[in-house]
Design a protein around this motif. Structure first.
Motif, PDB file in Angstrom:
ATOM      1  N   VAL A  64       0.847  -1.198   0.000  1.00  0.00           N
ATOM      2  CA  VAL A  64       0.000   0.000   0.000  1.00  0.00           C
ATOM      3  C   VAL A  64       0.881   1.246   0.000  1.00  0.00           C
ATOM      4  N   PHE A  65       0.592   2.138  -0.921  1.00  0.00           N
ATOM      5  CA  PHE A  65       1.225   3.468  -0.893  1.00  0.00           C
ATOM      6  C   PHE A  65       0.184   4.415  -0.328  1.00  0.00           C
ATOM      7  N   SER A  66       0.508   5.003   0.823  1.00  0.00           N
ATOM      8  CA  SER A  66      -0.484   5.861   1.473  1.00  0.00           C
ATOM      9  C   SER A  66       0.135   7.237   1.692  1.00  0.00           C
ATOM     10  N   PRO A  67      -0.574   8.313   1.329  1.00  0.00           N
ATOM     11  CA  PRO A  67      -0.017   9.650   1.536  1.00  0.00           C
ATOM     12  C   PRO A  67       0.236   9.932   3.016  1.00  0.00           C
ATOM     13  N   GLU A  68      -0.487   9.219   3.882  1.00  0.00           N
ATOM     14  CA  GLU A  68      -0.301   9.439   5.316  1.00  0.00           C
ATOM     15  C   GLU A  68       1.088   9.030   5.786  1.00  0.00           C
ATOM     16  N   HIS A  74       3.958   8.123  -2.290  1.00  0.00           N
ATOM     17  CA  HIS A  74       2.624   7.813  -2.801  1.00  0.00           C
ATOM     18  C   HIS A  74       2.411   8.458  -4.160  1.00  0.00           C
ATOM     19  N   GLU A  75       2.759   9.706  -4.254  1.00  0.00           N
ATOM     20  CA  GLU A  75       2.572  10.448  -5.513  1.00  0.00           C
ATOM     21  C   GLU A  75       3.320   9.768  -6.661  1.00  0.00           C
ATOM     22  N   GLU A  76       4.549   9.423  -6.354  1.00  0.00           N
ATOM     23  CA  GLU A  76       5.398   8.848  -7.393  1.00  0.00           C
ATOM     24  C   GLU A  76       4.942   7.451  -7.829  1.00  0.00           C
ATOM     25  N   ALA A  77       4.197   6.788  -6.956  1.00  0.00           N
ATOM     26  CA  ALA A  77       3.769   5.417  -7.276  1.00  0.00           C
ATOM     27  C   ALA A  77       2.752   5.388  -8.414  1.00  0.00           C
TER      28      ALA A  77
END
Ligand code: ASP
Length: 601
Positions: A64-68, A74-77
């Motif tokens: 999971v890529f989470s901005p938190e 996360h953005e780059e994912a």
């Protein structure tokens, strides 16, 4: 690439080391920081979160890529696509309730990303890397490296590795030496055509690729090494059938001062160990034994599938005066009773009739046994006496069907033997997931080759006849039995070997019997005949089809599914596009001129 730390392709791992494989993680690892590396199987964007399934050799883990946790990561994912390669560091956490995937070993956890690095991008693959796949085999062979990424294929190759290790461990414990034999060599007659390699240094002369290491392993015995084995590539230029490859692997072994019993016992131990080491199954031992004659009589085949109980029964004597001419004039008539088989429809019987024609049969006679009558196109030709004879011998009961074949023994056995398998499948008589091993012994030494009009060795020309049959070599060659044995499992021959001829006079006599003139024998096998004159010990051995064994243990449908880089049915490699033409320069160097219409490239 717009990003610096993660997201841009990195040429090195920068000291990152993988801590786990993707199949390793479970709830025991909760809250641990881990480092994983692998390929993107799927990417899904969900409510501000990006999920990927990360795949490596061993399994899958949800990431999971989470901005938190890390906004930038996360953005780059968003750039991630199928088959991109990445490394990540993250925290193992429990999946939210209702989001578990009980089918996946790692289905209760996910890894939330703290940092990640892109290690490579990928073109969109020509097919999805999934266990279940629905694309042509040719495309899979062309992109074999992608096909191998699928766990189904990867696991077959893992099993292949494990079997090889188990065999090595076992044979090493039994004091065998693992030794190599040459690949560029002279023809070894195993009954197929040779692959040929031209010699540049000796123009006009050719090597043959070994059909097996047969002669070399015998020479190692003359050399006094006593126990040899090798997991070895062999080459046979044959037209390919479903479970054949031009280049295949054998577990090849040979030992001195030995006899049939010891070789069968020892290699049975090797097989049992391999099945236990890889599948955890303990085989029933000793394996069943059957003579060649018994196998043909009961199953119509020298590689009988003994997992189910349909049998062939000879009835020649009962129908020898039959009103049904085909039976009366046949050399052999055999019947096969299929309990409760009368439910077969006319259409099914017609299909079975077409099927047996492939094996040379002219048709397929049948009788349905019903309470009040025998239903059959041939019933009206059979006398009461014949009927009661059949009834008694075949123990017929209402609801059965009986199939017959009449004619030459080869066709009768072949047709009914194959029909037996077909019906075993039709009536679901063949239990899955069990292994029935049997040794087949007492093979004939020789068979008559109609086309070549000469006797040929059934196994190979170095197989010893039984001592008590040597005198029959001249007078009754068809009666001579070989000191040979085959190992059969579930209807597949997986191994075959023999006690060898170790006395030069007997070997010369055998060549003579095979119609190989003394001069030709000298030219082809002079080195063997010479070696046998220097105190060759009694010896024998066996070879197992390694690919076939893996196919059976893995449940794969074809040996192409257990070979990393197999050839197609046409003997080509779609990945490298071999075979290819040679340049004129190469041809000149080899002293080879091609026929017109077949020019070099
Ligand atoms: N060389 C034989 C084969 O390849 C096996 C053996 O006799 O050991 O079938």
């Amino acid at each position: 690439m717009p990003f610096q730390e993660s997201g841009s392709i990195l040429s090195s791992l920068d000291g990152w080391r993988r801590t786990h494989h993707c199949a390793d993680l479970s709830q025991d690892n909760l809250s641990q920081e881990v480092c994983l590396m692998g390929w993107v199987q799927y990417r899904r964007d969900h409510g501000g979160l990006i999920f990927i399934d990360l795949r490596d050799r061993e399994g899958l883990t949800q990431i999971v890529f989470s901005p938190e946790y890390n906004q930038k990561a996360h953005e780059e994912a968003h750039c991630l696509r199928s088959e991109y390669v990445l490394a990540l560091k993250g925290m193992v956490r429990r999946r939210p309730e209702g989001m578990e995937n009980p089918k996946l070993p790692t289905g209760h956890i996910e890894v939330v990303v703290l940092k990640w690095k892109l290690l490579n991008t990928s073109k969109t693959p020509p097919f999805l890397i999934e266990d279940r796949i629905d694309v042509s085999e040719n495309l899979r062979l062309q992109y074999r490296y992608l096909d191998i990424r699928r766990h189904t294929l990867g696991n077959n190759l893992k099993l292949r590795h494990k079997v090889a290790q188990s065999v090595r461990n076992f044979l090493n414990e039994q004091s065998f030496y693992e030794l190599e034999t040459p690949v560029l060599t002279k023809s070894t007659p195993e009954g197929a055509r040779d692959f040929i390699v031209p010699s540049r240094l000796n123009k006009g002369e050719f090597f043959a690729l070994p059909q097996s290491p047969q002669l070399f392993k015998q020479l190692l015995m003359v050399g006094g090494l006593e126990r040899y084995y090798q997991i070895v590539h062999c080459f046979r230029d044959e037209d390919l059938r479903a479970d054949r490859q031009p280049e295949f692997t054998q577990i090849d072994l040979e030992l001195s001062f030995t006899e049939e019993e010891e070789i069968m016992e020892l290699t049975e131990g090797m097989i049992a160990r391999m099945v236990y080491d890889t599948l955890g199954i303990t085989l029933d031992r000793p394996f069943k034994r059957m003579t060649y004659d018994q196998a043909i009589e009961k199953y119509g085949s020298d590689r009988p599938d003994t997992r189910f109980d349909l049998h062939l029964t000879e009835v020649t004597d009962i129908v020898k005066n039959s009103g049904f001419r085909l039976f009366a004039k046949a050399k052999l008539v055999k019947a096969m009773r299929v309990p409760q088989g009368a439910i077969l429809t006319r259409k099914e019987i017609d299909d079975l009739t077409e099927y047996v024609k492939v094996f040379g049969a002219q048709g397929l006679a049948w009788i349905k046994i019903k309470e009040s009558e025998w239903q059959s196109p041939i019933a009206k030709f059979l006398s009461e006496e014949e009927k009661s004879g059949l009834q008694e011998r075949l123990e017929l009961t209402s609801g059965d069907i009986v199939f017959f074949q009449a004619g030459s023994p080869n066709v009768v056995n072949d047709a009914l033997g194959n029909l037996r398998i077909k019906l075993g499948e039709r009536f679901e008589l063949i239990p899955a997931n069990i292994f029935h091993f049997s040794w087949i012994t007492d093979f004939p030494l020789l068979e008559w080759d109609k086309e070549e009009k000469r006797w040929m060795a059934c196994h190979h020309p170095f197989t010893s006849p039984k001592e008590e049959h040597i005198d029959l070599l001249e007078s009754n060659p068809e009666k001579v039995q070989a000191r040979a044995y085959d190992l059969v499992v579930n209807g597949h021959e997986i191994g075959g070997g023999s006690i060898r001829i170790h006395r030069p006079e007997l070997q010369s006599k055998m060549f003579e019997r095979l119609g190989i003139e003394a001069e030709e024998a000298q030219e082809k096998f002079g080195f063997l005949l010479e070696a046998l004159q220097y105190g060759a010990p009694p010896h024998g051995g066996i070879a197992f089809g390694f690919d076939r064994i893996i196919m059976i243990l893995s449940g794969a449908k074809s040996i192409r599914e257990v070979i990393a880089f197999p050839k197609t049915q046409k003997g080509t490699c779609l990945l490298t596009e071999a075979p290819t033409k040679l340049s004129n320069k190469q041809l000149r160097e080899l002293g080879i001129r091609l026929h017109d219409g077949n020019k070099g490239g």
